[in-house]
Each structure stands twice: as C-alpha cells, then as structure tokens.
Motif scaffolding. Sequence first.
Motif, short mmCIF file in Angstrom:
data_model
loop_
_atom_site.label_atom_id
_atom_site.label_comp_id
_atom_site.label_asym_id
_atom_site.label_seq_id
_atom_site.Cartn_x
_atom_site.Cartn_y
_atom_site.Cartn_z
N PRO A 237 -16.61 -5.49 -40.85
CA PRO A 237 -17.34 -5.96 -42.36
C PRO A 237 -18.24 -7.53 -42.18
O PRO A 237 -17.84 -7.92 -40.97
N ARG A 238 -18.79 -7.89 -43.34
CA ARG A 238 -19.69 -8.90 -43.08
C ARG A 238 -18.79 -10.35 -42.66
O ARG A 238 -18.99 -10.68 -42.38
N SER A 239 -17.19 -10.36 -43.39
CA SER A 239 -16.73 -11.56 -42.92
C SER A 239 -15.64 -11.44 -41.09
O SER A 239 -16.28 -12.36 -41.61
N LEU A 240 -15.87 -10.29 -41.07
CA LEU A 240 -15.36 -10.44 -39.42
C LEU A 240 -16.84 -11.27 -38.25
O LEU A 240 -16.62 -11.72 -37.94
N ALA B 43 -17.39 -13.97 -39.31
CA ALA B 43 -16.55 -15.22 -38.19
C ALA B 43 -16.94 -15.35 -36.40
O ALA B 43 -16.89 -16.43 -36.14
N LEU B 44 -16.94 -14.34 -36.34
CA LEU B 44 -17.24 -13.86 -35.35
C LEU B 44 -18.04 -14.57 -33.48
O LEU B 44 -18.32 -15.50 -33.32
N VAL B 45 -19.81 -14.58 -35.61
CA VAL B 45 -20.84 -15.27 -35.06
C VAL B 45 -20.61 -16.98 -33.96
O VAL B 45 -21.01 -17.72 -33.43
N ARG B 46 -19.05 -17.54 -35.58
CA ARG B 46 -19.23 -18.62 -35.49
C ARG B 46 -18.34 -18.99 -34.87
O ARG B 46 -18.51 -19.85 -33.89
N MET B 47 -17.16 -18.44 -33.93
CA MET B 47 -16.97 -18.45 -33.22
C MET B 47 -17.48 -18.24 -32.03
O MET B 47 -17.30 -19.25 -30.45
#
Length: 118
Positions: free
Chosen positions: A80-83, A86-90
């Motif tokens: 999902p785009r939200s995941l 979140a992964l890119v930000r992390m």
Amino acid sequence: MKRPASFEKYEIKIVPQEDGYFAARFPDFPGIITGGSTPEEALHNAQEALTATLETMRARKIPRPAPKHRFSGQFNVRVPRSLHRALVRMAEEERVSLNALVTHLLNNALVEEERALD
C-alpha cells in the motif's frame, strides 16, 4: 553458518523435530536423509551426504539434477502507498537506501520467527 560455494545452488532445508533433532533434506535430492543434534551438525552432515551423492553420480555418469529453485536475491513486492511512504521516510531517517532498510527489516523478522520456533 556459511555453506561452501559448491553447495550454493542446491537448497538445504534444516527442520527442527519435536524430539530436539534437526532433520536435513535437499528438495533436489529426495533420497538424501540426514540430520544432527544441532543445526550446525545437521548442515555438516547434509554437506557430507551431498558430496557423497554427487561423487557417486559422477562415477556412474549420472547427470546432476537442475536445482528446482533459483534464488536470484531479487523479488518485487506491491505494498500500500501508506506503507511505501512510511518505509521511505524511515530509510531517510536512518540514512540508508530503501532496499537496505527492507532487507534489514525482513532479516530481523526472520530471526525473530526462528527464535519463536525454538
């Protein structure tokens, strides 16, 4: 435990048994049955069994089977785009690539799963 390069193309499965024994098998060589008291011993015994099998096959001029699976180290996953966000930000926060972060997280999850099975 690192396997010698000659074994890399054949998958070895180490399977814990209820009695504490560790069975070792090769999907490409269903006739090889071995194991050990520890995962390391099972791996060692599996490598010895495969070596003996390959030597016998070579002596009898029996061709080696092609591996059933080839593991390239690459696969694509849709998330999902939200995941993804979140992964890119992390990854940015950790100052690592997205690939390095996902590899790290997957490895940690597998280690935890193995600990839970022990």
